[in-house]
Scaffold this motif. Structure first.
Motif, PDB file in Angstrom:
ATOM      1  N   GLU A   5      11.300   6.844  33.869  1.00  0.00           N
ATOM      2  CA  GLU A   5      12.412   6.638  32.926  1.00  0.00           C
ATOM      3  C   GLU A   5      12.816   5.162  32.881  1.00  0.00           C
ATOM      4  O   GLU A   5      13.226   4.656  31.842  1.00  0.00           O
ATOM      5  CB  GLU A   5      13.605   7.534  33.268  1.00  0.00           C
ATOM      6  CG  GLU A   5      14.061   7.460  34.684  1.00  0.00           C
ATOM      7  CD  GLU A   5      14.973   8.649  35.065  1.00  0.00           C
ATOM      8  OE1 GLU A   5      15.472   8.610  36.193  1.00  0.00           O
ATOM      9  OE2 GLU A   5      15.170   9.561  34.248  1.00  0.00           O
ATOM     10  N   GLU A   6      12.628   4.434  34.015  1.00  0.00           N
ATOM     11  CA  GLU A   6      12.994   3.008  33.993  1.00  0.00           C
ATOM     12  C   GLU A   6      11.976   2.236  33.157  1.00  0.00           C
ATOM     13  O   GLU A   6      12.321   1.309  32.419  1.00  0.00           O
ATOM     14  CB  GLU A   6      13.071   2.454  35.416  1.00  0.00           C
ATOM     15  CG  GLU A   6      13.725   1.083  35.462  1.00  0.00           C
ATOM     16  CD  GLU A   6      14.430   0.767  36.790  1.00  0.00           C
ATOM     17  OE1 GLU A   6      14.573   1.673  37.641  1.00  0.00           O
ATOM     18  OE2 GLU A   6      14.800  -0.403  36.941  1.00  0.00           O
ATOM     19  N   ARG A   7      10.699   2.665  33.243  1.00  0.00           N
ATOM     20  CA  ARG A   7       9.660   1.984  32.457  1.00  0.00           C
ATOM     21  C   ARG A   7       9.931   2.208  30.966  1.00  0.00           C
ATOM     22  O   ARG A   7       9.893   1.271  30.162  1.00  0.00           O
ATOM     23  CB  ARG A   7       8.273   2.536  32.837  1.00  0.00           C
ATOM     24  CG  ARG A   7       7.109   1.556  32.599  1.00  0.00           C
ATOM     25  CD  ARG A   7       5.776   2.187  32.961  1.00  0.00           C
ATOM     26  NE  ARG A   7       5.685   3.565  32.446  1.00  0.00           N
ATOM     27  CZ  ARG A   7       5.618   3.848  31.139  1.00  0.00           C
ATOM     28  NH1 ARG A   7       5.657   2.852  30.265  1.00  0.00           N
ATOM     29  NH2 ARG A   7       5.567   5.084  30.713  1.00  0.00           N
ATOM     30  N   ALA A   8      10.307   3.439  30.620  1.00  0.00           N
ATOM     31  CA  ALA A   8      10.599   3.753  29.207  1.00  0.00           C
ATOM     32  C   ALA A   8      11.810   2.947  28.739  1.00  0.00           C
ATOM     33  O   ALA A   8      11.831   2.401  27.627  1.00  0.00           O
ATOM     34  CB  ALA A   8      10.864   5.253  29.053  1.00  0.00           C
ATOM     35  N   ASP A  23      22.608   6.937  26.338  1.00  0.00           N
ATOM     36  CA  ASP A  23      21.198   6.802  26.743  1.00  0.00           C
ATOM     37  C   ASP A  23      21.120   6.685  28.260  1.00  0.00           C
ATOM     38  O   ASP A  23      22.039   6.180  28.908  1.00  0.00           O
ATOM     39  CB  ASP A  23      20.595   5.524  26.133  1.00  0.00           C
ATOM     40  CG  ASP A  23      20.487   5.647  24.597  1.00  0.00           C
ATOM     41  OD1 ASP A  23      20.468   6.803  24.100  1.00  0.00           O
ATOM     42  OD2 ASP A  23      20.476   4.608  23.933  1.00  0.00           O
ATOM     43  N   TRP A  24      19.979   7.099  28.833  1.00  0.00           N
ATOM     44  CA  TRP A  24      19.753   6.843  30.260  1.00  0.00           C
ATOM     45  C   TRP A  24      19.696   5.323  30.458  1.00  0.00           C
ATOM     46  O   TRP A  24      19.139   4.608  29.618  1.00  0.00           O
ATOM     47  CB  TRP A  24      18.424   7.465  30.717  1.00  0.00           C
ATOM     48  CG  TRP A  24      18.208   7.268  32.192  1.00  0.00           C
ATOM     49  CD1 TRP A  24      18.641   8.074  33.215  1.00  0.00           C
ATOM     50  CD2 TRP A  24      17.578   6.138  32.826  1.00  0.00           C
ATOM     51  NE1 TRP A  24      18.310   7.540  34.435  1.00  0.00           N
ATOM     52  CE2 TRP A  24      17.651   6.349  34.225  1.00  0.00           C
ATOM     53  CE3 TRP A  24      16.964   4.971  32.360  1.00  0.00           C
ATOM     54  CZ2 TRP A  24      17.129   5.452  35.162  1.00  0.00           C
ATOM     55  CZ3 TRP A  24      16.448   4.081  33.280  1.00  0.00           C
ATOM     56  CH2 TRP A  24      16.523   4.327  34.676  1.00  0.00           C
ATOM     57  N   MET A  25      20.292   4.835  31.571  1.00  0.00           N
ATOM     58  CA  MET A  25      20.172   3.414  31.913  1.00  0.00           C
ATOM     59  C   MET A  25      20.193   3.263  33.426  1.00  0.00           C
ATOM     60  O   MET A  25      20.817   4.064  34.129  1.00  0.00           O
ATOM     61  CB  MET A  25      21.329   2.610  31.290  1.00  0.00           C
ATOM     62  CG  MET A  25      22.711   3.021  31.772  1.00  0.00           C
ATOM     63  SD  MET A  25      24.053   2.112  30.938  1.00  0.00           S
ATOM     64  CE  MET A  25      24.200   3.008  29.402  1.00  0.00           C
ATOM     65  N   PRO A  26      19.478   2.247  33.963  1.00  0.00           N
ATOM     66  CA  PRO A  26      19.529   2.021  35.419  1.00  0.00           C
ATOM     67  C   PRO A  26      20.979   1.744  35.835  1.00  0.00           C
ATOM     68  O   PRO A  26      21.722   1.087  35.097  1.00  0.00           O
ATOM     69  CB  PRO A  26      18.675   0.758  35.602  1.00  0.00           C
ATOM     70  CG  PRO A  26      17.850   0.623  34.368  1.00  0.00           C
ATOM     71  CD  PRO A  26      18.636   1.253  33.269  1.00  0.00           C
ATOM     72  N   GLU A  27      21.389   2.236  36.977  1.00  0.00           N
ATOM     73  CA  GLU A  27      22.743   2.049  37.501  1.00  0.00           C
ATOM     74  C   GLU A  27      23.098   0.554  37.534  1.00  0.00           C
ATOM     75  O   GLU A  27      24.194   0.140  37.199  1.00  0.00           O
ATOM     76  CB  GLU A  27      22.865   2.657  38.897  1.00  0.00           C
ATOM     77  CG  GLU A  27      24.193   3.318  39.198  1.00  0.00           C
ATOM     78  CD  GLU A  27      25.015   3.710  37.966  1.00  0.00           C
ATOM     79  OE1 GLU A  27      24.535   4.521  37.139  1.00  0.00           O
ATOM     80  OE2 GLU A  27      26.141   3.168  37.806  1.00  0.00           O
TER      81      GLU A  27
END
Ligand code: 3HC
Length: 311
Positions: A5-8, A23-27
């Motif tokens: 998910e971090e690569r995406a 959206d998903w995002m790194p903390e």
């Protein structure tokens, strides 16, 4: 190996696709945005204080109403930015608690005193001028709510800078004393305005990651150079001297070379030892306490409205 998910996420950033609150995002992306956006908002709110000092002493009614409009704009910029920060899951009260406890930063520039009316010109011309140079790239940053807030802010900032320059133009075309007031303001605001862009790139702990995440599109030193290149000709047009003996146009570089910045002053101000740090924070805490009854009344009124609507 980066998690899927971090690569995406990084692919979206690299493709210039805006990241939105859901959206998903790194903390760490969320945390650095909360850090930067909240400190940006604090800067807008505290930034009203140096100018507030001259509202009752503006030389004409027109200058007074322009100054009031500018200060009101800054309050609005603060609200846009606190709202953008709230989309990342923090509460405004928590952000303000951090400011009032001296834990959150605001722009160093607002810890300097405004000693004459010419300072209102220098602030509009130099401080808002620097803010525009910093904020135009932020209109294209990767986080949707922040970039949209910046688009609105930038529309109002150009008026702030122009009215400041106009104040100095009037003074420089006035008496010798008035021109000296303008020169004295330039002498006091020039170097602190260059410090607004942050430490040299080599000492900038956040820049590399912020650049990868397209939060920071140009480095601290790049934007500082842009400020010098844009502002020196304007100072010459005013007939004022930039207080830097090492300033000179470098034909090969196509930029101005300029003297060393006193980073010890910068770090002292960040530690809270600037000329006005304590006064600014005390004023903000006092204003927040004085406004508590009003915020409580608003909430009580809203609760009553809700109960009546449910009844
Ligand atoms: N004043 C106070 N703190 C500063 C600073 C300054 N002028 N410049 C840098 N710092 C702090 C940073 O916040 C960071 O500390 P932190 O990690 O605790 O937040 C530390 O010094 C190291 O600096 P970095 O370069 O690593 O930090 P950033 O990558 O965040 O870059 C920045 C600093 C360029 C100010 C960036 O945060 C930014 O672009 N912020 C948004 C713009 C902003 O805040 N502008 C304020 C200008 S005033 C204004 O807008 C009001 C106008 O309407 C008058």
């Amino acid at each position: 190996e980066m998690p899927e998910e971090e690569r995406a996420f990084q692919e979206r950033i690299d493709a210039g696709i805006k990241i939105e609150p859901k959206d998903w995002m790194p903390e760490a992306y969320r945390r650095t945005l909360i850090r930067q956006i909240s400190q940006h908002a604090h800067s807008e709110i505290v930034g009203q204080l140096p100018e507030g000092n001259w509202v009752t002493r503006a030389p004409t009614l027109q200058r007074k109403s322009i100054l009031l409009a500018k200060i009101q704009d800054e309050a609005g910029h603060g609200l846009y930015l606190y709202s953008a920060a709230e989309t990342l899951g923090v509460s405004r009260d928590d952000l303000l608690d951090a400011l009032h406890a001296g834990k959150a930063k605001y722009s160093s520039i607002f810890n300097y005193p405004t000693l004459s009316w010419a300072d209102m010109g220098a602030i509009g011309w130099l401080v808002d001028g620097a803010a525009i140079i910093n904020q135009i790239p932020l209109c294209r940053c990767s986080y949707g709510p922040y970039s949209r807030a910046m688009i609105r802010v930038c529309k109002e900032e150009s008026f702030h800078a122009r009215q400041g320059y106009d104040i100095l133009l009037a003074l420089c075309r006035g008496s010798a004393e008035q021109k000296q007031m303008a020169q004295d303001a330039l002498n006091r605001w020039w170097w602190p305005a260059l410090m607004m862009f942050g430490p040299p790139d080599a000492d900038s702990v956040n820049s590399a990651q912020s650049a990868r995440w397209r939060i920071k599109l140009f480095s601290n030193d790049e934007l500082r150079q842009r400020m010098v290149d844009q502002t020196v000709p304007q100072a010459e047009h005013l007939g004022l001297t930039v207080p830097d003996p090492d300033l000179r146009w470098n034909e090969e570089r196509g930029h101005y070379d300029f003297g060393a910045i006193d980073w010890t002053e910068f770090h002292e101000v960040l530690k809270g030892n600037g000329p006005c740090n304590r006064e600014r924070l005390r004023t903000r805490v006092q204003a927040y306490e004085d406004g508590r009854w009003f915020r409580d009344a608003l909430v009580a009124h809203a609760d009553k409205q809700e109960q009546q609507a449910r009844a």
